[in-house]
Structure formats: structure tokens, C-alpha cells
Design an enzyme around this catalytic site. Structure first.
Site, PDB file in Angstrom:
ATOM      1  N   CYS A 122       0.719  -1.481  -0.006  1.00  0.00           N
ATOM      2  CA  CYS A 122      -0.025  -0.266  -0.114  1.00  0.00           C
ATOM      3  C   CYS A 122       0.627   1.045   0.075  1.00  0.00           C
ATOM      4  O   CYS A 122       0.517   2.492  -0.027  1.00  0.00           O
ATOM      5  CB  CYS A 122      -0.875   0.277   0.952  1.00  0.00           C
ATOM      6  SG  CYS A 122      -1.793  -1.539   1.803  1.00  0.00           S
ATOM      7  N   HIS A 258      -2.672   6.502   2.998  1.00  0.00           N
ATOM      8  CA  HIS A 258      -3.074   6.024   2.239  1.00  0.00           C
ATOM      9  C   HIS A 258      -5.320   5.462   3.018  1.00  0.00           C
ATOM     10  O   HIS A 258      -5.460   5.541   4.263  1.00  0.00           O
ATOM     11  CB  HIS A 258      -3.157   4.577   2.564  1.00  0.00           C
ATOM     12  CG  HIS A 258      -3.246   3.645   2.238  1.00  0.00           C
ATOM     13  ND1 HIS A 258      -3.373   2.540   1.673  1.00  0.00           N
ATOM     14  CD2 HIS A 258      -3.425   2.090   3.441  1.00  0.00           C
ATOM     15  CE1 HIS A 258      -4.205   1.870   1.483  1.00  0.00           C
ATOM     16  NE2 HIS A 258      -4.069   1.082   2.420  1.00  0.00           N
ATOM     17  N   ASN A 289     -10.405  -0.134   0.225  1.00  0.00           N
ATOM     18  CA  ASN A 289      -9.168  -0.054   0.207  1.00  0.00           C
ATOM     19  C   ASN A 289      -8.571  -0.307  -0.724  1.00  0.00           C
ATOM     20  O   ASN A 289      -8.235  -1.150  -0.721  1.00  0.00           O
ATOM     21  CB  ASN A 289      -8.234  -1.029   1.113  1.00  0.00           C
ATOM     22  CG  ASN A 289      -7.020  -0.571   1.664  1.00  0.00           C
ATOM     23  OD1 ASN A 289      -6.360  -0.943   0.692  1.00  0.00           O
ATOM     24  ND2 ASN A 289      -6.740  -1.258   3.071  1.00  0.00           N
TER      25      ASN A 289
END
Length: 333
Positions: A122, A258, A289
Site C-alpha cells: 500500500c 493511504h 481500500n
């Protein structure tokens, strides 16, 4: 006599264009609850997610990455032939070679461009953005395409109630080009392998092969450990990135971390003591996500909604498996 290296005049880099691709299919919490033992209310209260996007079979990683990149090129006013390098950040490609970036460069028509993938989970987009900025500043490239692209639904067990509601698909891209003024601040980055267990892939290939419900290794996550680590380490890293860029929280236009979890973002924003005028990205509510794609997707939504404008400064920071992180302050395109 000591030989010297030929260097170019010092220049800076900036984000010159931004583009995204969001899969067509919107998936609600109600649909997710058909496959896991949970409720719509629990999912939203724990993660902030209301809907997310899942890619259809034709929305492959190369297709989504190329679509986002093409939109970024249009925004930057450039042709594919002007791109010197393509970097794709991602963790969900089931084909490890050739690099996804090569397929994307070919699809775009960037025939003369170098192309490689960057794997940092990520945190990948922010790591790749730092690499691209350094390339342009050093003079080894004039324009670099940086793409975060993920089909997380390929590597998440849909019956795993701990994470099946979190992850989703999408792609975001930026064009990095030269600038007379600093447009991408110094990168702040690090990794902590002592927490590697907190976010990982299945490692027992034998078990995976023997269980028809697990056709491939899937992501596994200890959410509490990731949450505690991220809040304790990413907040100081955010402060460090602002110091490195020479700005204060009062000069920020946006905070774009993020998009892991809305609760996590809210805690980070509070501990950074961000003024009320700073826009805090919350794209996770509608995109889920999307790992390395989440920062550019969230950037695009803030700009599209008018929460920030071109020329505003934003603190970007990505973090994930490793556990690792990378972040920088940028001027928005």
C-alpha cells in the site's frame, strides 16, 4: 587527474497530470454481508466504508492501469511518445513477469519508454512517486508515468470476514515532469519487519493447493496490529515529511493518506493537529481500500469535489505490508 561526472543543471519536479480509473461495478455493504457473517452497520462503523468498486473480468490490471495513465496524459497535455519511463506500483498482479509496466507502456504507445514495476504494497505509489521525482530532478528522465493499480479482489478471500469488506479494485496515475519550483518534496520512508506478520500472504502453498476454497494464496491481516503500528509511526512520519518540505500544517491544503480505514485517517488527522481548513481525504468511504491505487484515487476525488484546488499543497503518505511506509508533500496538479 580525477574524472568528473557530467551533470545537468539542477531542476525540480512536479505532478503535471492526474488520471484515474474506477471499475464499473459498485458493491454495497449489503452485498458483502451475503458472503460473510457481519452487518452493514458494523462494516461502516469499523471501516467507514459504504461502497467499493469490484473489477469485472474485462477490467484487467493492464486495462485499468492503461486507462488511468491515458487520463493522466490527457490532463498533462502530453502524448505517450513523450514519456521516458513507466512505473507501476502494485501488489495484486498474479503474473509476476513480464512486468505489468511493460504491458501498460505498450498499450499506451510509449514505445521508447523504460518500464518497471515497484512492489511495496500500500506504500507503493508514494515510493514510486519519489523515484519518479528523483529521476526528473536528476535529469535522467523528462516525464515519468507513475501508476498505482490493483485488483485486490484477486488476492482477498471473499469469505474472510476480517478483511473481505475492506479491499477493492481501481487504478490511479500521475505524470511527473520538470518544474522551475519544487513540486514534490523530499520523501520520508522506512520499514519495520518486526511486524511483518500483521499483513501478509498465505505462506503454506501445500495447504492452498489442497483446499479448493483457496485457489491461490490470499491476504491475511491482523487489523489491530496494523492500526496501532500505523497510528504510532505514520503520524511522526507525516510531521517529518512536512519538516523536510519546509512547511507547517497551516500551509497544507490537504492530507491524503493511504485509504486503509476511515477511523485510522481520522485519528491520524487529529494527532497531526491539522487545522479545520485542511481537507482530509475520505475516498475510502466509496472506493474501499485499493492499496497502491488509493492515494491517487483520493487525490482525484478531493480535486473533483472542489475540496482543494490545483496549486494547493498536500501531504501524501502510504503505508502497508512490511510494515513499510513512504510519504511526501506535493503541489497538486
Amino acid at each position: 587527474m580525477t574524472a568528473g561526472l557530467l551533470t545537468t543543471a539542477h531542476r525540480h519536479s512536479r505532478i503535471a497530470g492526474l488520471g484515474t480509473y474506477r471499475p464499473r461495478r459498485t458493491v454495497t455493504n449489503k452485498e458483502i454481508c451475503e458472503r460473510i457473517d457481519s452487518t452493514e452497520e458494523w462494516i461502516e462503523s469499523r471501516s467507514g466504508i459504504v461502497t467499493r468498486r469490484f473489477a469485472s473480468p474485462d477490467e484487467t490490471l493492464p486495462a485499468m492501469a492503461a486507462a488511468a495513465a491515458a487520463n493522466a496524459l490527457t490532463h498533462a497535455g502530453l502524448e505517450a511518445g513523450q514519456i521516458d519511463c513507466v512505473i507501476v506500483a502494485g501488489m495484486s498482479d498474479l503474473v509476476q513477469t513480464p512486468p505489468l509496466a511493460v504491458a501498460v507502456a505498450h498499450a499506451l504507445g510509449a514505445r521508447g519508454a523504460a518500464a518497471f514495476d515497484l512492489s511495496a504494497a500500500c506504500a507503493g505509489f508514494c515510493h514510486a512517486l519519489a523515484v519518479a521525482g528523483d529521476m526528473v530532478s536528476a535529469g535522467s528522465a523528462a516525464h515519468v508515468l507513475v501508476i498505482g493499480a490493483e485488483r485486490m479482489t484477486d488476492i482477498v478471500d471473499p469469505s474472510d470476514r476480517t478483511i473481505a469488506f475492506l479491499f477493492a479494485d481501481g487504478a490511479g496515475a500521475v505524470v511527473v515532469g520538470p518544474s522551475d519550483e519544487p513540486g514534490i518534496g523530499p520523501a520520508v520512508r522506512g520499514a519495520d519487519g518486526s511486524h511483518a506478520h500483521a499483513l501478509r500472504m498465505d505462506s503454506d502453498w501445500g495447504a492452498v493447493r489442497d483446499d479448493p476454497a483457496l485457489p491461490r494464496p490470499y491476504m491475511r491481516m491482523d487489523g489491530r496490529s496494523v492500526f496501532r503500528w500505523a497510528v504510532s509511526r505514520i503520524v511522526p512520519a507525516g510531521r517529518e515529511a512536512m519538516r523536510a518540505a519546509g512547511i507547517s500544517t497551516g500551509e497544507l491544503g490537504a492530507f491524503i493518506p493511504h485509504q486503509a480505514n476511515l477511523r485510522m485517517t481520522e485519528v491520524m488527522a487529529e494527532r497531526l493537529a491539522l487545522p479545520a481548513a485542511v481537507a482530509v481525504a475520505d475516498d475510502v468511504k466509496h472506493s474501499g481500500n485499493t492499496s497502491s491505487a488509493s492515494v491517487p484515487l483520493a487525490m482525484e476525488r478531493l480535486l473533483q469535489e472542489g475540496a482543494v484546488r490545483s496549486g494547493d499543497t498536500a501531504l501524501l503518505i502510504g503505508f502497508g505490508a512490511g510494515l513499510n511506509y513512504a510519504g511526501q508533500v506535493v503541489v497538486l496538479p
